[in-house]
Every structure is written in structure tokens, then in C-alpha cells.
Design an enzyme around this catalytic site. Structure first.
Site, short mmCIF file in Angstrom:
data_model
loop_
_atom_site.label_atom_id
_atom_site.label_comp_id
_atom_site.label_asym_id
_atom_site.label_seq_id
_atom_site.Cartn_x
_atom_site.Cartn_y
_atom_site.Cartn_z
N HIS A 284 -1.38 5.82 -1.16
CA HIS A 284 -0.10 6.72 -0.79
C HIS A 284 1.11 6.06 -1.25
O HIS A 284 2.23 6.54 -1.67
CB HIS A 284 -0.15 7.16 0.53
CG HIS A 284 1.07 7.80 1.29
ND1 HIS A 284 2.39 6.98 1.62
CD2 HIS A 284 1.54 9.03 1.45
CE1 HIS A 284 3.11 7.50 2.00
NE2 HIS A 284 2.79 8.70 1.99
N ASN A 285 1.43 4.86 -0.48
CA ASN A 285 2.53 3.98 -0.68
C ASN A 285 2.77 3.82 -2.45
O ASN A 285 3.80 3.84 -2.97
CB ASN A 285 2.70 2.74 -0.02
CG ASN A 285 2.71 3.07 1.32
OD1 ASN A 285 2.84 3.83 2.03
ND2 ASN A 285 3.26 2.00 2.16
N GLU B 259 4.17 6.85 -3.64
CA GLU B 259 5.50 6.91 -3.32
C GLU B 259 6.34 6.05 -4.25
O GLU B 259 7.45 6.38 -4.64
CB GLU B 259 5.41 6.14 -1.73
CG GLU B 259 6.93 6.22 -1.28
CD GLU B 259 6.69 5.34 0.14
OE1 GLU B 259 6.04 5.95 0.95
OE2 GLU B 259 7.56 4.20 0.19
N LYS C 104 -3.91 4.82 2.57
CA LYS C 104 -2.43 4.77 2.72
C LYS C 104 -1.81 3.78 1.79
O LYS C 104 -0.70 4.14 1.37
CB LYS C 104 -2.18 4.33 4.25
CG LYS C 104 -0.73 3.67 4.51
CD LYS C 104 0.04 4.83 4.40
CE LYS C 104 1.39 4.65 4.85
NZ LYS C 104 2.48 3.84 4.63
N SER D 194 2.19 7.55 8.09
CA SER D 194 3.41 7.79 7.37
C SER D 194 4.34 8.79 7.87
O SER D 194 4.01 9.61 8.41
CB SER D 194 3.04 8.04 6.01
OG SER D 194 4.00 8.15 5.14
C1 6PG Z 1 5.76 5.52 5.06
C2 6PG Z 1 6.19 4.41 3.97
C3 6PG Z 1 6.18 3.01 4.71
C4 6PG Z 1 6.71 2.02 3.86
C5 6PG Z 1 8.07 2.27 3.37
C6 6PG Z 1 8.81 0.91 2.68
O1 6PG Z 1 4.63 6.03 4.54
O2 6PG Z 1 6.32 5.56 6.18
O3 6PG Z 1 5.54 4.10 3.10
O4 6PG Z 1 4.96 3.04 5.03
O5 6PG Z 1 6.82 0.89 4.68
O6 6PG Z 1 8.24 3.04 2.33
O7 6PG Z 1 8.03 0.12 1.60
P1 6PG Z 1 8.69 -0.68 0.51
O8 6PG Z 1 9.53 -1.56 1.44
O9 6PG Z 1 7.51 -1.21 0.09
O10 6PG Z 1 9.61 0.16 -0.17
#
Ligand code: 6PG
Length: 508
Positions: free
Chosen positions: A203-204, A207, A200, A146
Site C-alpha cells: 500500500h505504501n 502511495e 500495508k 492507514s
Molecule cells: C498511511 C501512510 C503512513 C506513512 C506516511 C509517510 O498509510 O497512513 O502510508 O503509514 O507513514 O505516508 O511515509 P513516508 O514518510 O515514507 O513518505
């Protein structure tokens, strides 16, 4: 086998020398190129390969020039240039491409070689790949990566899991190139099989939750407070100096300050309000449902993106469905309004992370994984998209008690949420009064109130289930009696008309 032959077989067949590559990387898109440059800066020799070979040539002649990077024009050349055990990272599109490259690599690999998938793969795929490669004597590692382009180049957060035998061979490279937080690498071993990609995925999901909360805060400041973009930017700049200090708050400040060079007005207001998603948040929400864990905030964040994407329908609805008018005096004390909102954001964030760690805990139980909670919090502390000062507190909480049942049982967080509560409630009262949607803020508060309720109305729900479908219920121990025995599934003939036969008892 005689020794000379053994050594000879370790030589690169083309150059007839000992291979010098420490690690191979397949996939020269943005993340791949930047990770290679990062590893080379840390003194490792990287062998780079890409399916479209012209990309390799271009990279070697430009960005990689003068660095310890070897270009490979075929899979065989990639493998031949690597020291044993070979360590190969795949940074290709998640899904079929990963399986295809593994297939291509296998004929050239030997027992104990290591394949690392650094893409955003779905963890069940990593579970499968781990098992399949294990049966062939190859160690599979699924690693979350990430931090986007910048993170890959100067220090990502890395979350490796899979075959633990691989860890001693990749630890040095991984921890050298990872981001550092107070001198500690934001990378450690996560756990077996697909655990790295699982973490991960969560984590997302978090996010998604953080981004939704921040977007709601912007909407509240704009629509109820009447703040300009510059003023909202100032609020985020101020928040970034306190408990909310984080990458996402920082970039939000910059986005709010950004004006379209064409006319000097905020670019943000010209962006179509329809959110995209690649699916990792959805995977987290689905997994939470599967494991029966109330990860409500991530769920709402995913649905909020879905609602945003039906733009035409919303525009039509906005013309016929009335709501309250936002009056000029909606906010009388601007400072109090902003302070309350900061507390609402902080408290909701605590709930979201508490829910995320609840899910990780449940997954560990369900899948039989031993997961390292303090290490997970540390891995998220720096380098990744959700990096924040706040994660230092979570790391500390799990270091103090690695088996902490819930973040909300930690004194730092229970004190913080107690302090934030009044501002949190005032904010939601205000948004409800004025009809501003706050799915993430509101679900966080509902969860908090549900979690702290020793008694919930599920007694009525159980009674209803038994009334219409003889689904049975248990009684509270203090009311157990001869007719309502303790710890037993009971069916009552509520109307006198139904029979006494109950349905089978099971939880889906
Ligand atoms: C990271 C992000 C990445 C992710 C984007 C887009 O940790 O660098 O999580 O892996 O792909 O954030 O995600 P979305 O297109 O689903 O918003």
C-alpha cells in the site's frame, strides 16, 4: 481446579471486579489516541497505557473525559483491566520498541491472549514475532493501519494478518472502527504471519507511486503549460470529479490553492524540493527485486525521492548541463493538453496498481500465503491514503475473478488503458521534447509496451551472456533442430577460440 478459584482468578486483583476492558492500547501518540477515541465512540471500553505515564493522566483528564476509556499506569494494570482473551494493540515506533513492549507484556499474559502490532513494521519482523509468540501460546497479529490522524479517529483502513485464531476475537472491534465503503468495512483478514504488514508495505509503495505521478503532472502543467498554481488547482478539482477521484488528488487541489497568509502567494512554491522517506517504499522496491517482479513504477518513485534529495548537486548540474528550451507555443490547445495528461495519469495509475498486485501474487506464491485479493482492494477502497473511486473497479475485477492473473487482463482495465493510450503517448512525447523529467509516467509506458510485447530483445542479451561467459541459452521451439535441441541449455563457441565448456545455469 475448583470453579470458585477459577472465577476468582479472572477478577481484577485491585478492584476485585470482573475486568471491563474490551481492548488495550499501548502508545498514546496521535494515532493511538485517535484510535482509542474511535473505538470508544463505537461502544468499546478501551484501556490506555503509555510509557510516559503523565501522558495517560493528561489524556484521561482531557480528550478521553466522559468516555469508556480506562487509564492504566502500568503494564500489569493494563492487563488486569482486560477481558479474556486479552486483546492489546501496540501503536509504538516500528522496530525495537515493539519487541520491548512484547517482552514486558509476556509475563502478564496467558495462553490465547492476543497482541496486535498496528505500527508500520517491516513484514519479516512480523513473521518472526508471529512464530516466537506462537511458540508461547500467544496469538500475534500484525495489522496495517492507514489513514493518518483523521483516519484513525473516524475510520482507518485496517489490514490485519497473523494468527487466524485471533480473528474471531478482534473482527467485531476492527470492522466497527474501520472506514466503510458502500457500507462494507475497509478491513478484512489478510492472511498468515506477516501478511498484514506485507500488504500495508505494498500500500505504501503504491502511495509513493501515486504521489510521484501527481507531482509529475503538476510539474508538466507548470513548466510546459505555464499554468499558475490556481489554474493547476482547478485542473485537479476537475480531475477529482472523474476517474481520478481520490484522496491524494483532493489534497493536491487544496495544497495548490493554499496561499501563505504572510504574503498571499502560493506556499507550495516556498517548500524545499527535497523529499523525505521513512523506508516503506524502499522495502517494497527491494522486495520486488528479491521476488524478480517488475514493479518499476514504485522503484522509480523511490529513486525520484533520492534524486530530489541531492539538491545541491542538481543546482550545480543545472548550471552546466543544457536541455531544450520550453517555448511559449509548447502548448497550443490547453484543453487537449490537460485531457491528454489526465489520460496519462490514469493509464500510469492502472499500471502501478497492476504491478502492485503482481507483487502481492508473487509474494503469496513465494511465502505460501493464501491472500484475499478482492478483500485487499476493498481495504484500500476507503480510509487509507490511496483511497479512490478507482479501487472500487479493482475490487469488482477481483470479485469477478479472485485469481485474475493481471489487472490488465480484466476488460474494464484493458479498455481503459486502450482508450488512454494516445493521450499518454502524446504527454510523454511532449515531456521528452521539452526535457521535463517524468520517471513514473515513462516507466509505466515502457512497462506497458514491454508487457504487451510477445517478443523482447532478451534473445540478444542471452547471446551476449553466452558469448562472454558461456552462460548458455535456449532456442525458440520453432527453430529447434539437431544442433539446436529443444528445451536444452546450449552453449555455442561464438568465436571459434573459446572452449566448449559452459557455465553452470541458475537464476539468482
Ligand atoms: C498511511 C501512510 C503512513 C506513512 C506516511 C509517510 O498509510 O497512513 O502510508 O503509514 O507513514 O505516508 O511515509 P513516508 O514518510 O515514507 O513518505
Amino acid at each position: 481446579m475448583n470453579r470458585i478459584k477459577q472465577i476468582a482468578s479472572h477478577l481484577n486483583p485491585i478492584t476485585n471486579t470482573q475486568p471491563s476492558g474490551d481492548i488495550g492500547l499501548i502508545g498514546l501518540a496521535v494515532m493511538g489516541q485517535n484510535l482509542i477515541l474511535n473505538a470508544a465512540d463505537h461502544g468499546f471500553t478501551v484501556v490506555a497505557y503509555n510509557r510516559t505515564v503523565s501522558k495517560v493522566d493528561h489524556f484521561i483528564e482531557n480528550e478521553a473525559k466522559g468516555k469508556s476509556i480506562i487509564g492504566a499506569k502500568s503494564i500489569q494494570e493494563l492487563v488486569d483491566n482486560l477481558k479474556r482473551p486479552r486483546r492489546i494493540i501496540l501503536l509504538v515506533k516500528a522496530g525495537a520498541a515493539v519487541d520491548a513492549f512484547i517482552e514486558q507484556l509476556l509475563p502478564y499474559l496467558e495462553k490465547d491472549d492476543i497482541i496486535i502490532d498496528g505500527g508500520n513494521s517491516h513484514y519479516p519482523d512480523s513473521n518472526r514475532r508471529y512464530e516466537e509468540l506462537k511458540s508461547k501460546g500467544i496469538h500475534f497479529v500484525g495489522s496495517g493501519v492507514s489513514g493518518g490522524e483523521e483516519g484513525a479517529r473516524y475510520g482507518p483502513s485496517l489490514m490485519p494478518g497473523g494468527a487466524e485464531e485471533a480473528w474471531p476475537h478482534i473482527k467485531d472491534i476492527f470492522q466497527s472502527i474501520a472506514a466503510k465503503s458502500d457500507g462494507e468495512p475497509c478491513c478484512d483478514w489478510v492472511g498468515p504471519a506477516g501478511a498484514g504488514h506485507y500488504v500495508k508495505m505494498v500500500h505504501n509503495g503504491i502511495e509513493y507511486g501515486d504521489m510521484q505521478l501527481i507531482s509529475e503532472a503538476y510539474d508538466i502543467l507548470k513548466r510546459i503549460g505555464g499554468f499558475t498554481n490556481k489554474e493547476i488547482g482547478d485542473v485537479f478539482a476537475q480531475w477529482n470529479k472523474g476517474v481520478l477521484d481520490s484522496f491524494l488528488i483532493e489534497i493536491t487541489r487544496d495544497i495548490l490553492y493554499y496561499n501563505d497568509p504572510a504574503d498571499g502567494t502560493p506556499l507550495l512554491e516556498k517548500i524545499l524540493d527535497s523529499a523525505g522517506q521513512k523506508g516503506t517504499g524502499k522495502w517494497t522496491a527491494i522486495n520486488a527485486l528479491d521476488l524478480g517482479t517488475p514493479v518499476t513504477l514504485i522503484g522509480e518513485a523511490v529513486f525520484a525521492r533520492c534524486l530530489s534529495s541531492i539538491k545541491d548537486e542538481r543546482v550545480a548540474a543545472s548550471k552546466i548541463l543544457p536541455g531544450p528550451e520550453i517555448t511559449k507555443d509548447a502548448v497550443t490547445d490547453r484543453k487537449q493538453f490537460v485531457d491528454d495528461l489526465e489520460q496519462a495519469l490514469y493509464a500510469s495509475k492502472i499500471i502501478s496498481y497492476a504491478q502492485g498486485f503482481m507483487l502481492i501474487r508473487e509474494a503469496a506464491k513465494e511465502y505460501g500465503w493464501k491472500l484475499n485479493n478482492p478483500a485487499i482492494a476493498l481495504m484500500w477502497r476507503g480510509g487509507c491514503i490511496i483511497r479512490s473511486v478507482f479501487l472500487a473497479e479493482i475490487t469488482a475485477a477481483y470479485r469477478e475473478n479472485p485469481d485474475l492473473e493481471n489487472l490488465l487482463f480484466n476488460k474494464f482495465f484493458s479498455d481503459a488503458i486502450t482508450k488512454a493510450q494516445s493521450g499518454w503517448r502524446s504527454t510523454i512525447a511532449l515531456t521528452t521534447k521539452y526535457g521535463i523529467p517524468t520517471p513514473a509516467f515513462s516507466t509505466a509506458l515502457s512497462f506497458y509496451d514491454g508487457y504487451r510485447s510477445a517478443k523482447l530483445p532478451a534473445n540478444l542479451l542471452q547471446a551476449q551472456r553466452d558469448y562472454f561467459g558461456a552462460h548458455t541459452f535456449k532456442v525458440l521451439p520453432e527453430f529447434a533442430s539437431e544442433t539446436l535441441p529443444k528445451d536444452q541449455y546450449i552453449h555455442i563457441n561464438w568465436t571459434g577460440r573459446g572452449g566448449d565448456v559452459s557455465a553452470t545455469t541458475y537464476d539468482a
